[in-house]
Design an enzyme around this catalytic site. Structure first.
Site, PDB file in Angstrom:
ATOM      1  N   SER A  62      28.860   2.060  -1.195  1.00  0.00           N
ATOM      2  CA  SER A  62      29.833   3.140  -1.319  1.00  0.00           C
ATOM      3  C   SER A  62      31.070   2.863  -0.485  1.00  0.00           C
ATOM      4  O   SER A  62      32.067   3.561  -0.622  1.00  0.00           O
ATOM      5  CB  SER A  62      29.212   4.444  -0.809  1.00  0.00           C
ATOM      6  OG  SER A  62      28.047   4.724  -1.511  1.00  0.00           O
ATOM      7  N   HIS A  85      30.276  -0.008  -8.376  1.00  0.00           N
ATOM      8  CA  HIS A  85      29.902   1.216  -7.672  1.00  0.00           C
ATOM      9  C   HIS A  85      29.623   2.345  -8.660  1.00  0.00           C
ATOM     10  O   HIS A  85      30.536   2.960  -9.209  1.00  0.00           O
ATOM     11  CB  HIS A  85      31.030   1.592  -6.694  1.00  0.00           C
ATOM     12  CG  HIS A  85      30.759   2.811  -5.908  1.00  0.00           C
ATOM     13  ND1 HIS A  85      31.728   3.735  -5.584  1.00  0.00           N
ATOM     14  CD2 HIS A  85      29.606   3.283  -5.376  1.00  0.00           C
ATOM     15  CE1 HIS A  85      31.183   4.707  -4.881  1.00  0.00           C
ATOM     16  NE2 HIS A  85      29.903   4.470  -4.745  1.00  0.00           N
ATOM     17  N   GLU A 142      33.181   2.429 -10.398  1.00  0.00           N
ATOM     18  CA  GLU A 142      34.304   1.749  -9.751  1.00  0.00           C
ATOM     19  C   GLU A 142      33.983   0.260  -9.717  1.00  0.00           C
ATOM     20  O   GLU A 142      32.879  -0.121  -9.323  1.00  0.00           O
ATOM     21  CB  GLU A 142      34.464   2.236  -8.301  1.00  0.00           C
ATOM     22  CG  GLU A 142      35.372   3.422  -8.145  1.00  0.00           C
ATOM     23  CD  GLU A 142      35.522   3.829  -6.681  1.00  0.00           C
ATOM     24  OE1 GLU A 142      36.643   3.836  -6.195  1.00  0.00           O
ATOM     25  OE2 GLU A 142      34.499   4.150  -6.037  1.00  0.00           O
ATOM     26  N   ASN A 156      35.162   7.650  -2.783  1.00  0.00           N
ATOM     27  CA  ASN A 156      34.626   8.107  -1.498  1.00  0.00           C
ATOM     28  C   ASN A 156      35.691   8.219  -0.411  1.00  0.00           C
ATOM     29  O   ASN A 156      35.524   8.975   0.543  1.00  0.00           O
ATOM     30  CB  ASN A 156      33.490   7.198  -1.039  1.00  0.00           C
ATOM     31  CG  ASN A 156      32.253   7.457  -1.870  1.00  0.00           C
ATOM     32  OD1 ASN A 156      31.969   8.597  -2.204  1.00  0.00           O
ATOM     33  ND2 ASN A 156      31.534   6.414  -2.223  1.00  0.00           N
TER      34      ASN A 156
HETATM   35  P1  NAD Z   1      18.181   5.671  -0.917  1.00  0.00           P
HETATM   36  O1  NAD Z   1      17.939   5.914   0.518  1.00  0.00           O
HETATM   37  O2  NAD Z   1      17.753   6.696  -1.935  1.00  0.00           O
HETATM   38  O3  NAD Z   1      17.511   4.281  -1.363  1.00  0.00           O
HETATM   39  C1  NAD Z   1      17.663   3.076  -0.669  1.00  0.00           C
HETATM   40  C2  NAD Z   1      16.465   2.203  -1.009  1.00  0.00           C
HETATM   41  O4  NAD Z   1      16.694   0.894  -0.465  1.00  0.00           O
HETATM   42  C3  NAD Z   1      15.141   2.716  -0.410  1.00  0.00           C
HETATM   43  O5  NAD Z   1      14.161   2.844  -1.423  1.00  0.00           O
HETATM   44  C4  NAD Z   1      14.772   1.622   0.597  1.00  0.00           C
HETATM   45  O6  NAD Z   1      13.378   1.438   0.725  1.00  0.00           O
HETATM   46  C5  NAD Z   1      15.440   0.406  -0.031  1.00  0.00           C
HETATM   47  N1  NAD Z   1      15.640  -0.691   0.912  1.00  0.00           N
HETATM   48  C6  NAD Z   1      16.021  -0.646   2.211  1.00  0.00           C
HETATM   49  N2  NAD Z   1      16.061  -1.887   2.729  1.00  0.00           N
HETATM   50  C7  NAD Z   1      15.716  -2.742   1.730  1.00  0.00           C
HETATM   51  C8  NAD Z   1      15.579  -4.150   1.646  1.00  0.00           C
HETATM   52  N3  NAD Z   1      15.814  -4.931   2.689  1.00  0.00           N
HETATM   53  N4  NAD Z   1      15.201  -4.691   0.466  1.00  0.00           N
HETATM   54  C9  NAD Z   1      14.961  -3.903  -0.606  1.00  0.00           C
HETATM   55  N5  NAD Z   1      15.057  -2.549  -0.591  1.00  0.00           N
HETATM   56  C10 NAD Z   1      15.443  -1.985   0.571  1.00  0.00           C
HETATM   57  O7  NAD Z   1      19.758   5.379  -1.043  1.00  0.00           O
HETATM   58  P2  NAD Z   1      20.696   5.549  -2.338  1.00  0.00           P
HETATM   59  O8  NAD Z   1      21.322   6.895  -2.332  1.00  0.00           O
HETATM   60  O9  NAD Z   1      19.948   5.069  -3.553  1.00  0.00           O
HETATM   61  O10 NAD Z   1      21.866   4.514  -1.974  1.00  0.00           O
HETATM   62  C11 NAD Z   1      21.733   3.132  -2.192  1.00  0.00           C
HETATM   63  C12 NAD Z   1      23.105   2.485  -2.195  1.00  0.00           C
HETATM   64  O11 NAD Z   1      23.922   3.092  -3.208  1.00  0.00           O
HETATM   65  C13 NAD Z   1      23.883   2.639  -0.879  1.00  0.00           C
HETATM   66  O12 NAD Z   1      24.657   1.496  -0.683  1.00  0.00           O
HETATM   67  C14 NAD Z   1      24.778   3.848  -1.166  1.00  0.00           C
HETATM   68  O13 NAD Z   1      25.938   3.858  -0.391  1.00  0.00           O
HETATM   69  C15 NAD Z   1      25.111   3.597  -2.632  1.00  0.00           C
HETATM   70  N6  NAD Z   1      25.528   4.782  -3.367  1.00  0.00           N
HETATM   71  C16 NAD Z   1      24.941   5.983  -3.154  1.00  0.00           C
HETATM   72  C17 NAD Z   1      25.369   7.099  -3.868  1.00  0.00           C
HETATM   73  C18 NAD Z   1      24.727   8.451  -3.656  1.00  0.00           C
HETATM   74  O14 NAD Z   1      25.280   9.457  -4.112  1.00  0.00           O
HETATM   75  N7  NAD Z   1      23.586   8.530  -3.010  1.00  0.00           N
HETATM   76  C19 NAD Z   1      26.379   6.971  -4.829  1.00  0.00           C
HETATM   77  C20 NAD Z   1      26.941   5.717  -5.052  1.00  0.00           C
HETATM   78  C21 NAD Z   1      26.508   4.624  -4.313  1.00  0.00           C
END
Ligand code: NAD
Length: 295
Positions: free
Chosen positions: A123, A144, A156, A194
């Site tokens: 993000s 993104h 994005e 963001n």
């Molecule tokens: P989340 O916490 O729901 O999921 C993250 C996952 O990554 C978890 O299941 C965790 O176990 C796993 N993980 C951690 N370390 C790891 C590793 N070394 N190898 C493999 N898996 C691993 O988070 P999310 O909301 O799904 O966000 C994930 C990414 O997407 C982040 O970079 C976030 O910024 C981005 N993002 C989030 C949103 C949102 O609204 N939540 C929107 C766009 C982008």
């Protein structure tokens, strides 16, 4: 359904809310998807979560039951990240912490096929810096997705300083093959969505912290007063308060400007493990049938 040229098999690292959604939309568009996560529970939950989300689309008449079954059949999971190495495109969607993402890319590199394109769903973190930790900054970019991935139209696309044109064009056709629309952003902290959205959420937390409004009045004010479909605190819970805080810190560090300082109340909620919907408590409590404001 037409897949993008040269891309058939897609890897997803991280099976959280974004990884599940990304696997869902790729499988529905006809790609073979392989997902990995360090948390076995997250891996085991993929078919359950994706099936439930596909059901929503079946119930709305957006897809057929057959399309759902086909999509589910295209998603596989592995605890071993190197299994993703030979795939055509790998999208990293793990926790929003730079050391986590860097470690993932460094672990993937020795197993990659020469043609594999690497993408990150970050993000806010610098695409250029993440790319520099791999053997292929030219074949690396930011893709993104927005949350919830199956619903949101925008993706994005962010070029790092070294991203080559064929990689960018291929990513653009991948986005189009998913039926989504790309907005192109330059590689500056938090990109476009963001950069604008998360400081607004942080400001909403400040209005709560300073007692200007309650959780309900702040969300009501922005829904009815600014015509936002969700209030900022409701949205923060939906995104995840840890993710919101991480993005504020990236803005704060990246621009070295105090206007991006994270609200201490946001930090406090994250320290408490009150991360929003995913932990059933954030600015609202989600244990009952309807969310209950916590302040
Ligand atoms: P989340 O916490 O729901 O999921 C993250 C996952 O990554 C978890 O299941 C965790 O176990 C796993 N993980 C951690 N370390 C790891 C590793 N070394 N190898 C493999 N898996 C691993 O988070 P999310 O909301 O799904 O966000 C994930 C990414 O997407 C982040 O970079 C976030 O910024 C981005 N993002 C989030 C949103 C949102 O609204 N939540 C929107 C766009 C982008």
């Amino acid at each position: 359904m037409t897949r993008a040229e040269g891309i058939e098999r897609v890897g997803v690292v991280g099976a959280g809310q974004m990884g599940n959604g990304i696997a869902h939309v790729f499988a529905l568009a006809g790609y073979e998807v392989l997902v990995t996560d360090t948390n076995p529970e997250a891996l085991a939950a993929i078919p359950v979560i994706v099936s439930r989300n596909l059901d929503r689309q079946v119930n709305k008449g957006a897809i057929t039951a057959e399309a759902k079954a086909d999509a589910l059949g295209r998603i596989r999971a592995t605890p071993d990240m190197p299994d993703l190495g030979p795939l055509d495109l790998i999208i990293e969607a793990a926790t929003e912490r730079e050391p986590v993402k860097t470690a993932i890319f460094e672990a993937l590199v020795p197993h990659l096929a020469p043609h594999t394109i690497l993408a990150t769903n970050t993000s806010s973190i610098s695409i250029t810096r993440l790319a520099s930790r791999t053997d292929r900054p030219g074949k690396f970019l930011g893709v993104h997705f927005m949350n919830p991935v199956p619903v949101m139209q925008l993706v994005e696309l962010i070029r790092g300083i070294a991203t080559d044109e064929p990689t960018f064009e291929r990513a653009l056709s991948v986005v189009q093959s998913l039926g989504k629309t790309a907005a192109v952003a330059q590689d500056f902290p938090a990109f476009i969505v963001n950069r604008v959205l998360i400081p607004m959420i942080n400001e909403a937390v400040y209005t709560l912290y300073e007692g200007v409004g309650t959780v309900s009045s702040i969300d009501l004010a922005m829904k009815l007063g600014a015509n936002h479909p969700m209030g900022p605190l409701e949205l923060a819970d939906f995104i995840g308060l840890d993710t919101c805080l991480a993005i504020m810190n990236v803005l704060h560090d990246g621009f070295a400007d105090t206007k991006y300082r994270p609200c201490p109340l946001l930090t406090k909620y994250v320290e408490a493990g009150w991360l929003g919907r995913k932990t059933k408590r954030g600015f609202y409590d989600y244990h009952g049938d309807a969310p209950v404001p916590t302040r």
